[in-house]
Structure formats: structure tokens, C-alpha cells
Scaffold this active site. Sequence first.
Site, PDB file in Angstrom:
ATOM      1  CB  THR A 125       0.016  27.352  17.572  1.00 57.93           C
ATOM      2  OG1 THR A 125       0.316  26.467  16.503  1.00 57.93           O
ATOM      3  CG2 THR A 125       0.798  26.877  18.782  1.00 57.93           C
ATOM      4  CG  ASP A 126      -2.439  24.000  13.869  1.00 55.19           C
ATOM      5  OD1 ASP A 126      -1.304  24.489  14.059  1.00 55.19           O
ATOM      6  OD2 ASP A 126      -2.848  23.655  12.746  1.00 55.19           O
ATOM      7  CD  GLU A 127       3.535  24.730  14.969  1.00 58.03           C
ATOM      8  OE1 GLU A 127       4.560  24.321  15.522  1.00 58.03           O
ATOM      9  OE2 GLU A 127       3.542  25.600  14.086  1.00 58.03           O
ATOM     10  CE1 TYR A 150       5.405  29.232  18.958  1.00 58.08           C
ATOM     11  CE2 TYR A 150       4.748  27.378  17.568  1.00 58.08           C
ATOM     12  CZ  TYR A 150       4.514  28.644  18.075  1.00 58.08           C
ATOM     13  OH  TYR A 150       3.379  29.339  17.706  1.00 58.08           O
ATOM     14  CB  ALA A 152       6.655  21.868  24.751  1.00 57.17           C
ATOM     15  CE  LYS A 154       1.559  30.193  21.511  1.00 64.13           C
ATOM     16  NZ  LYS A 154       1.517  31.680  21.731  1.00 64.13           N
ATOM     17  CG  ASN A 179       1.391  26.344   9.611  1.00 59.71           C
ATOM     18  OD1 ASN A 179       0.897  25.434  10.265  1.00 59.71           O
ATOM     19  ND2 ASN A 179       2.694  26.505   9.491  1.00 59.71           N
ATOM     20  N   GLY A 275      12.347  16.176  14.977  1.00 54.36           N
ATOM     21  CA  GLY A 275      11.009  16.150  15.600  1.00 54.36           C
ATOM     22  C   GLY A 275       9.915  16.733  14.717  1.00 54.36           C
TER      23      GLY A 275
HETATM   24  P1  NAD Z   1       6.028  37.064  15.372  1.00 51.59           P
HETATM   25  O1  NAD Z   1       7.256  36.299  15.732  1.00 51.59           O
HETATM   26  O2  NAD Z   1       5.892  37.652  14.017  1.00 51.59           O
HETATM   27  O3  NAD Z   1       5.839  38.274  16.406  1.00 51.59           O
HETATM   28  C1  NAD Z   1       6.024  38.115  17.780  1.00 51.59           C
HETATM   29  C2  NAD Z   1       6.004  39.499  18.422  1.00 51.59           C
HETATM   30  O4  NAD Z   1       6.164  39.332  19.855  1.00 51.59           O
HETATM   31  C3  NAD Z   1       7.154  40.394  17.960  1.00 51.59           C
HETATM   32  O5  NAD Z   1       6.661  41.693  17.717  1.00 51.59           O
HETATM   33  C4  NAD Z   1       8.117  40.381  19.136  1.00 51.59           C
HETATM   34  O6  NAD Z   1       8.875  41.577  19.245  1.00 51.59           O
HETATM   35  C5  NAD Z   1       7.154  40.219  20.306  1.00 51.59           C
HETATM   36  N1  NAD Z   1       7.822  39.616  21.473  1.00 51.59           N
HETATM   37  C6  NAD Z   1       8.594  38.493  21.494  1.00 51.59           C
HETATM   38  N2  NAD Z   1       9.044  38.283  22.746  1.00 51.59           N
HETATM   39  C7  NAD Z   1       8.533  39.279  23.521  1.00 51.59           C
HETATM   40  C8  NAD Z   1       8.631  39.592  24.898  1.00 51.59           C
HETATM   41  N3  NAD Z   1       9.364  38.853  25.736  1.00 51.59           N
HETATM   42  N4  NAD Z   1       7.969  40.680  25.353  1.00 51.59           N
HETATM   43  C9  NAD Z   1       7.221  41.445  24.503  1.00 51.59           C
HETATM   44  N5  NAD Z   1       7.116  41.203  23.191  1.00 51.59           N
HETATM   45  C10 NAD Z   1       7.756  40.126  22.708  1.00 51.59           C
HETATM   46  O7  NAD Z   1       4.832  36.077  15.711  1.00 51.59           O
HETATM   47  P2  NAD Z   1       3.432  35.881  14.967  1.00 51.59           P
HETATM   48  O8  NAD Z   1       3.614  34.948  13.841  1.00 51.59           O
HETATM   49  O9  NAD Z   1       2.819  37.211  14.744  1.00 51.59           O
HETATM   50  O10 NAD Z   1       2.629  35.094  16.088  1.00 51.59           O
HETATM   51  C11 NAD Z   1       1.813  35.791  17.043  1.00 51.59           C
HETATM   52  C12 NAD Z   1       1.139  34.772  17.946  1.00 51.59           C
HETATM   53  O11 NAD Z   1       0.336  33.888  17.170  1.00 51.59           O
HETATM   54  C13 NAD Z   1       2.113  33.884  18.721  1.00 51.59           C
HETATM   55  O12 NAD Z   1       1.617  33.714  20.024  1.00 51.59           O
HETATM   56  C14 NAD Z   1       2.100  32.569  17.958  1.00 51.59           C
HETATM   57  O13 NAD Z   1       2.378  31.479  18.822  1.00 51.59           O
HETATM   58  C15 NAD Z   1       0.664  32.538  17.462  1.00 51.59           C
HETATM   59  N6  NAD Z   1       0.444  31.769  16.220  1.00 51.59           N
HETATM   60  C16 NAD Z   1       1.207  32.020  15.108  1.00 51.59           C
HETATM   61  C17 NAD Z   1       0.950  31.317  13.942  1.00 51.59           C
HETATM   62  C18 NAD Z   1       1.754  31.569  12.673  1.00 51.59           C
HETATM   63  O14 NAD Z   1       1.560  30.858  11.689  1.00 51.59           O
HETATM   64  N7  NAD Z   1       2.614  32.575  12.636  1.00 51.59           N
HETATM   65  C19 NAD Z   1      -0.065  30.359  13.896  1.00 51.59           C
HETATM   66  C20 NAD Z   1      -0.828  30.134  15.059  1.00 51.59           C
HETATM   67  C21 NAD Z   1      -0.557  30.859  16.208  1.00 51.59           C
HETATM   68  P1  TYD Z   2       7.102  26.904   9.439  1.00 53.17           P
HETATM   69  O1  TYD Z   2       6.679  28.041   8.573  1.00 53.17           O
HETATM   70  O2  TYD Z   2       8.369  27.010  10.196  1.00 53.17           O
HETATM   71  O3  TYD Z   2       5.861  26.621  10.396  1.00 53.17           O
HETATM   72  P2  TYD Z   2       5.602  25.376  11.416  1.00 53.17           P
HETATM   73  O4  TYD Z   2       6.813  24.564  11.546  1.00 53.17           O
HETATM   74  O5  TYD Z   2       5.294  26.141  12.661  1.00 53.17           O
HETATM   75  O6  TYD Z   2       4.441  24.644  10.824  1.00 53.17           O
HETATM   76  O7  TYD Z   2       7.176  25.598   8.537  1.00 53.17           O
HETATM   77  C1  TYD Z   2       6.043  25.162   7.791  1.00 53.17           C
HETATM   78  C2  TYD Z   2       6.430  23.858   7.130  1.00 53.17           C
HETATM   79  O8  TYD Z   2       7.451  24.121   6.170  1.00 53.17           O
HETATM   80  C3  TYD Z   2       7.013  22.845   8.091  1.00 53.17           C
HETATM   81  O9  TYD Z   2       6.582  21.537   7.701  1.00 53.17           O
HETATM   82  C4  TYD Z   2       8.509  22.979   7.907  1.00 53.17           C
HETATM   83  C5  TYD Z   2       8.634  23.367   6.444  1.00 53.17           C
HETATM   84  N1  TYD Z   2       9.800  24.215   6.108  1.00 53.17           N
HETATM   85  C6  TYD Z   2      10.677  23.832   5.090  1.00 53.17           C
HETATM   86  O10 TYD Z   2      10.500  22.779   4.437  1.00 53.17           O
HETATM   87  N2  TYD Z   2      11.745  24.638   4.824  1.00 53.17           N
HETATM   88  C7  TYD Z   2      11.982  25.782   5.519  1.00 53.17           C
HETATM   89  O11 TYD Z   2      13.004  26.466   5.231  1.00 53.17           O
HETATM   90  C8  TYD Z   2      11.067  26.176   6.537  1.00 53.17           C
HETATM   91  C9  TYD Z   2      11.274  27.432   7.329  1.00 53.17           C
HETATM   92  C10 TYD Z   2       9.988  25.362   6.796  1.00 53.17           C
END
Ligand code: NAD
Ligand code: TYD
Length: 336
Positions: A125-127, A150, A152, A154, A179, A275
Site C-alpha cells: 500500500t501507499d500508506e 496497519y 507499519a 505493511k 486507495n 494518527g
Molecule cells: P480485505 O480485508 O478485503 O481481504 C483480506 C483477505 O485476507 C480476506 O479474504 C481475509 O479472509 C484474508 N485473510 C486475513 N487474514 C488472513 C490469514 N491470517 N490467513 C489467510 N487469509 C487471511 O483486503 P483487501 O482490501 O482486499 O486488501 C488486499 C491486499 O491489498 C492487502 O494486502 C492490503 O494491504 C492491500 N491494499 C489494499 C488497499 C485497499 O484500498 N483496500 C489498497 C492498497 C493495498
Molecule cells: P479508509 O477507507 O479507512 O482507508 P485508509 O485509512 O486506509 O486511507 O479511509 C479513507 C479515508 O476516509 C481516511 O482519510 C479516513 C476517512 N474515513 C472517514 O472519514 N470516515 C469513516 O467512517 C472511514 C471508515 C474513513
Amino acid sequence: MKLLVTGGAGFIGSAFIRLALQSPEDLTLGNIDALTYAGNLENLASVSADPRYTFFKADIADAAAVEAVVASFQPEAIVHFAAESHVDRSIHSPEPVIRTNFNGTFTLLEAARRHKTPRFVHVSTDEVYGSIDEPHEADEHYPLRASSPYSASKAGSDLLALSYFTTYKMNVSVTRASNNYGPYQFPEKLIPLMIANALDGKHLPVYGDGMQIRDWLYVDDHCRAIRAVLDSGRAGEVYNIGGSRALPNIEVVQRILAATGQPESLIQYVTDRPGHDRRYAITSDKIERETGWKPQVEFEAGLSETVGWYRGNAGWIANVRSGAYREFYDKNYGGR
Ligand code: NAD
Ligand code: TYD
């Protein structure tokens, strides 16, 4: 190609699997997932009968379970999505985040090393770059300054994955996406939470002043980028994947209200997240230059598609918002 995906029952992993199996490609695809609250086999209903697909219910932090899957499946590549992926949950309960994101990545890298898996893509992630002041954008050499447990976890797992290239010459690449949004996203992240609440006429809880900036990437664009890195990314390299669409949160929320036909009076400003990173911003020049990938889905089209999906899938929302979701919702938003 024999591909093992982790976390394939989640939001992005399931989109990756659906896209991969849509093509007539000669592919054998395994999916390891522990089915946590975020893992949902309904997301894979359209591919579960495909003979090219196998599901393994296993925890990636369980070394014996991972060894059994990798030994029997013998993947040619691992694409590692599985994670505890939500910042707010990582603030309330960091332990499972460190366990899955750091220890789980370690367990997978070790299995890949033992079995000489030819390719490993670690999805991050870019985070990990932390909050970035205007007008700067992080490239892949920008310092890591993670703010939440989270991010940290990653950042730590990114460094671990890269160390397996440096030390063991494993063919590892790391992707860092902005995101994501799209269908099947668990309604705890900004966009699906706000859509689900708006459709129900509930309050939309905006943290702080709502002027935090995120760069939005449609999930299928992210999956195409990961595929590009899998196929032609270089070993030991990091690739940023951005959506090229930076928006303040409040504007995203206003667009969701407009798309769902709900009034702005549903917006409720609540106590900020501890944070809280003010702004994420990355450049994707490297992946564009090296693989030719570019995001294809404009935010307006992607958001309209996503709102339409949630509108048409009330049953899916109701299922994932069962008991445990209520507990999280009350813990995160109660008294805020
Ligand atoms: P998600 O939370 O929707 O899905 C996570 C999946 O991992 C679930 O199916 C869960 O059951 C599985 N999982 C969790 N713990 C596990 C374990 N111990 N063993 C096996 N499976 C396990 O997440 P997502 O949004 O699909 O994100 C997928 C990846 O992309 C992550 O690594 C996340 O850090 C990265 N990512 C997400 C975003 C975003 O905006 N959602 C952006 C950039 C990177
Ligand atoms: P989120 O979807 O949790 O992604 P990330 O924190 O990993 O970027 O949140 C996106 C942005 O939206 C973040 O600045 C936090 C904000 N946010 C709210 O304002 N209200 C909410 O209920 C949630 C879940 C997020």
C-alpha cells in the site's frame, strides 16, 4: 501458469481471481484464505465451479498449513493479498494485524524459499510512505513513515519481502497501491461504508474536517497492474500503483450522497482518527514506463458502477453486516 493467490476471498483478491479466470488462459489457480470477517466465499460464487480453481482454507501465519498447501500445489507464482487491511481495526486491535501481515508474509516467503517458487508478488500500500505534504508525490524511493499499526505492518512486510530478493535471490516484487474502491468491498472502508449508510438513510461519519486526501483507484485497474507486475515486473523492485484521482474525503462523500439521492444533512462530522494521515500521493511513472499499465476507469464511472452494485446487492450487504460487524461499528463509532 500455476498461480497461488492468498486472501482471494477478500475485496481485491476476489476481483483478481474473477478477472484471471474470465480469460480462457491455461491457468491453474489456488486460493489460500482463512475466511476472517473480511473473507467471503460469496465473492467467488461466479468462479467456484471452474475446474481451474481450488480453494484452501488456511491461515497464512500457520507455517504447517502453508507448507502443506505449497508442497501439494507447487505454484509457479504466489500473489500475496492476504492481510488485516483496515486502519481503524488496527488501531483497536493491533495484534492480529502484526500476526497476519508480518508473520504471515514471513511464513509464505519461507515456504516459497523452501519450494523454490519461481515468482512472488507482495501486494502492499501507499500508506507505508505516511502523510505527504503538497505538492510532493512519493516515488518508490521515498522514505517509509508509517503512521498506524496497519501501515507499519505493511512497511515491515515489504522490507522482509525485499530482503528475500537481496539475501536469497528470490524473484520478489512489491506493489504499493493507493486507495481502492469497487464492488464487493467490505463496508468498513470509506466508500462502501458511506454508500451502504446512504442507501439506508443513516448518518455518514466523516472523521475530523473531512479534508484528508486520498488517491482513488478502481479495483480492476489495480488487479490489471498486479498482473502486469507479475508478468513483467523486475525482481527486487517496488512498483507504485496510483489512480491519478486525488480527492478530499468530503467531496467523495458528497458525490455518494448525490449518486444515492440522499441529502447532505446525513453527513456527521465525528472525532478524528488517531494518527490520521492527511494526504497520500504517489507517482506511478515507473509501472507505466516499464509495463505500459495505466488506470482505465475514471472515478465518475467507477463510482457510479460501485453505487449501482451496492444498490443491487442488498443481500450481500446484509450478510456481511451481521453480528460481528455491529460490534465493530459500535466500538469504532460509538461515542465518537
Ligand atoms: P480485505 O480485508 O478485503 O481481504 C483480506 C483477505 O485476507 C480476506 O479474504 C481475509 O479472509 C484474508 N485473510 C486475513 N487474514 C488472513 C490469514 N491470517 N490467513 C489467510 N487469509 C487471511 O483486503 P483487501 O482490501 O482486499 O486488501 C488486499 C491486499 O491489498 C492487502 O494486502 C492490503 O494491504 C492491500 N491494499 C489494499 C488497499 C485497499 O484500498 N483496500 C489498497 C492498497 C493495498
Ligand atoms: P479508509 O477507507 O479507512 O482507508 P485508509 O485509512 O486506509 O486511507 O479511509 C479513507 C479515508 O476516509 C481516511 O482519510 C479516513 C476517512 N474515513 C472517514 O472519514 N470516515 C469513516 O467512517 C472511514 C471508515 C474513513
